[in-house]
Each structure stands twice: as structure tokens, then as C-alpha cells.
Design a protein around this motif. Structure first.
Motif, short mmCIF file in Angstrom:
data_model
loop_
_atom_site.label_atom_id
_atom_site.label_comp_id
_atom_site.label_asym_id
_atom_site.label_seq_id
_atom_site.Cartn_x
_atom_site.Cartn_y
_atom_site.Cartn_z
N ILE A 90 0.86 -1.19 0.00
CA ILE A 90 0.00 0.00 0.00
C ILE A 90 0.89 1.24 0.00
O ILE A 90 1.61 1.50 0.98
N PHE A 91 0.84 1.99 -1.07
CA PHE A 91 1.76 3.10 -1.29
C PHE A 91 1.69 4.13 -0.17
O PHE A 91 2.70 4.67 0.26
N THR A 92 0.48 4.41 0.30
CA THR A 92 0.32 5.45 1.31
C THR A 92 0.80 5.01 2.69
O THR A 92 0.79 5.80 3.63
N ASP A 93 1.24 3.77 2.82
CA ASP A 93 1.86 3.32 4.07
C ASP A 93 3.32 3.76 4.19
O ASP A 93 3.96 3.49 5.20
N TYR A 94 3.82 4.43 3.14
CA TYR A 94 5.25 4.73 3.07
C TYR A 94 5.51 6.22 2.93
O TYR A 94 4.84 6.92 2.15
N VAL A 95 6.51 6.68 3.67
CA VAL A 95 7.12 7.97 3.38
C VAL A 95 8.16 7.71 2.30
O VAL A 95 9.01 6.82 2.45
N MET A 96 8.12 8.49 1.25
CA MET A 96 9.01 8.26 0.12
C MET A 96 10.17 9.24 0.13
O MET A 96 10.00 10.42 0.47
N HIS A 97 11.32 8.75 -0.24
CA HIS A 97 12.55 9.54 -0.22
C HIS A 97 13.31 9.39 -1.54
O HIS A 97 13.18 8.38 -2.23
N ARG A 100 25.92 7.64 0.56
CA ARG A 100 24.59 7.91 0.08
C ARG A 100 23.96 9.00 0.94
O ARG A 100 23.89 8.87 2.17
N TRP A 101 23.49 10.06 0.30
CA TRP A 101 22.99 11.23 1.00
C TRP A 101 21.54 11.51 0.68
O TRP A 101 21.08 11.32 -0.45
N PHE A 102 20.86 12.00 1.68
CA PHE A 102 19.45 12.38 1.56
C PHE A 102 19.29 13.55 0.59
O PHE A 102 20.08 14.51 0.60
N VAL A 103 18.27 13.47 -0.25
CA VAL A 103 17.95 14.55 -1.18
C VAL A 103 16.61 15.19 -0.82
O VAL A 103 16.51 16.41 -0.67
N ALA A 104 15.57 14.36 -0.72
CA ALA A 104 14.23 14.90 -0.48
C ALA A 104 13.32 13.78 0.02
O ALA A 104 13.58 12.60 -0.21
N SER A 105 12.24 14.19 0.70
CA SER A 105 11.25 13.22 1.16
C SER A 105 9.86 13.82 1.06
O SER A 105 9.70 15.05 1.00
N ILE A 106 8.87 12.93 1.05
CA ILE A 106 7.49 13.37 0.99
C ILE A 106 6.60 12.35 1.70
O ILE A 106 6.74 11.15 1.50
N THR A 107 5.72 12.85 2.56
CA THR A 107 4.77 11.98 3.24
C THR A 107 3.58 11.68 2.33
O THR A 107 3.41 12.30 1.28
N SER A 108 2.74 10.76 2.78
CA SER A 108 1.56 10.45 1.98
C SER A 108 0.62 11.64 1.87
O SER A 108 -0.12 11.77 0.90
N GLY A 109 0.68 12.53 2.84
CA GLY A 109 -0.15 13.73 2.81
C GLY A 109 0.46 14.88 2.04
O GLY A 109 -0.18 15.93 1.89
N GLY A 110 1.71 14.71 1.57
CA GLY A 110 2.33 15.73 0.73
C GLY A 110 3.31 16.66 1.44
O GLY A 110 3.80 17.61 0.81
N THR A 111 3.60 16.41 2.70
CA THR A 111 4.60 17.23 3.39
C THR A 111 5.98 16.86 2.86
O THR A 111 6.35 15.70 2.81
N SER A 124 7.42 15.08 -5.55
CA SER A 124 5.97 14.99 -5.55
C SER A 124 5.59 13.51 -5.65
O SER A 124 6.44 12.66 -5.96
N ARG A 125 4.34 13.22 -5.37
CA ARG A 125 3.88 11.84 -5.47
C ARG A 125 2.45 11.81 -5.98
O ARG A 125 1.66 12.74 -5.70
N ASP A 126 2.13 10.76 -6.69
CA ASP A 126 0.78 10.51 -7.18
C ASP A 126 0.32 9.23 -6.50
O ASP A 126 0.70 8.13 -6.90
N ASN A 127 -0.48 9.37 -5.46
CA ASN A 127 -0.90 8.20 -4.69
C ASN A 127 -1.85 7.29 -5.47
O ASN A 127 -1.97 6.11 -5.15
N ILE A 176 3.38 6.44 -7.74
CA ILE A 176 4.62 6.97 -8.30
C ILE A 176 5.08 8.17 -7.49
O ILE A 176 4.25 9.01 -7.10
N VAL A 177 6.37 8.25 -7.28
CA VAL A 177 6.98 9.44 -6.70
C VAL A 177 7.93 10.02 -7.74
O VAL A 177 8.60 9.27 -8.47
#
Length: 117
Positions: A28-35, A45-56, A70-73, A77-78
Motif C-alpha cells: 500500500i503506497f500510502t503506508d510509506y514515506v518516500m525519499h 549515500r545522502w538524503f535529497v528529499a522526502s514526501i509523506t503520503s499527505g504531501g509534506t 511529488s507523489r501521485d498516490n 509513483i513518486v
């Protein structure tokens, strides 16, 4: 567990743009914070960006104002829109999903981005 497949990398001149995509499946895609992370040759390996299921969103200082995550729930796809690219942005870019309940990370195989000067 989620499976992640990145695409969209390539060779671009400095000042140009690329959009990376990461397609998720198997969970379930919305169970994940995507990075997005990146790894330059010989470096960690370095952090670039992240997005929560709510778009933060959250960004590394080095990409703030140039990259947009950005993400399309609905499509699972992120994206990472990268503008004003610099040679220092050259790296393998990895998509990562962090499951909210377990904090376990899952990784894609990476996509190469090369920025020429």
C-alpha cells in the motif's frame, strides 16, 4: 514489502532539467514515506528529499529551490523534478520507501544522473 523501480536518469548539460520517476508496487503506497537519496562516485549515500503520503516535503539544503519532490498516490509513483542542474548533482539517485509502521526502508536499484559542465 514494496518494490521500487526508478527511471528518468540520463546525461544533461549544466543548467538543464530532468525528472526522475519511481514506481512502487507490492504494497500500500500510502503506508510509506518516500525519499530520494543520491550517491556520487566514491562517496556515501545522502538524503535529497522526502514526501509523506499527505504531501509534506523536506529537502537537503543543497537542492532546496532547484528540486521538487511529488507523489501521485493513485498511480503509486513518486517524482523528483530537478532543475538548474549542476555537475555536483552527478550521482546515482535512489528511491526509498520507509514504512510508517515499522520504519523499515526499501530501496530501488538506482538511476544514473550525469551533469556535464
Amino acid at each position: 514489502q514494496v518494490q521500487l523501480v526508478e527511471s528518468g536518469g540520463g546525461l544533461v548539460q549544466a543548467g538543464g532539467s530532468l525528472r526522475l520517476s519511481c514506481a512502487a508496487s507490492g504494497s500500500i503506497f500510502t503506508d510509506y514515506v518516500m525519499h530520494w537519496y543520491r550517491q556520487a562516485p566514491g562517496k556515501g549515500r545522502w538524503f535529497v528529499a522526502s514526501i509523506t503520503s499527505g504531501g509534506t516535503t523536506n529537502y537537503a539544503d543543497s537542492v532546496m529551490g532547484r528540486f521538487t519532490i511529488s507523489r501521485d498516490n493513485a498511480k503509486n509513483i513518486v517524482y523528483l523534478q530537478m532543475n538548474s542542474l549542476k555537475p555536483d548533482d552527478t550521482a546515482v539517485y535512489y528511491c526509498s520507501g520507509r514504512r510508517i509502521s515499522s520504519q523499515q526502508n526499501y530501496w530501488g536499484q538506482g538511476t544514473q544522473v550525469t551533469v556535464s559542465s
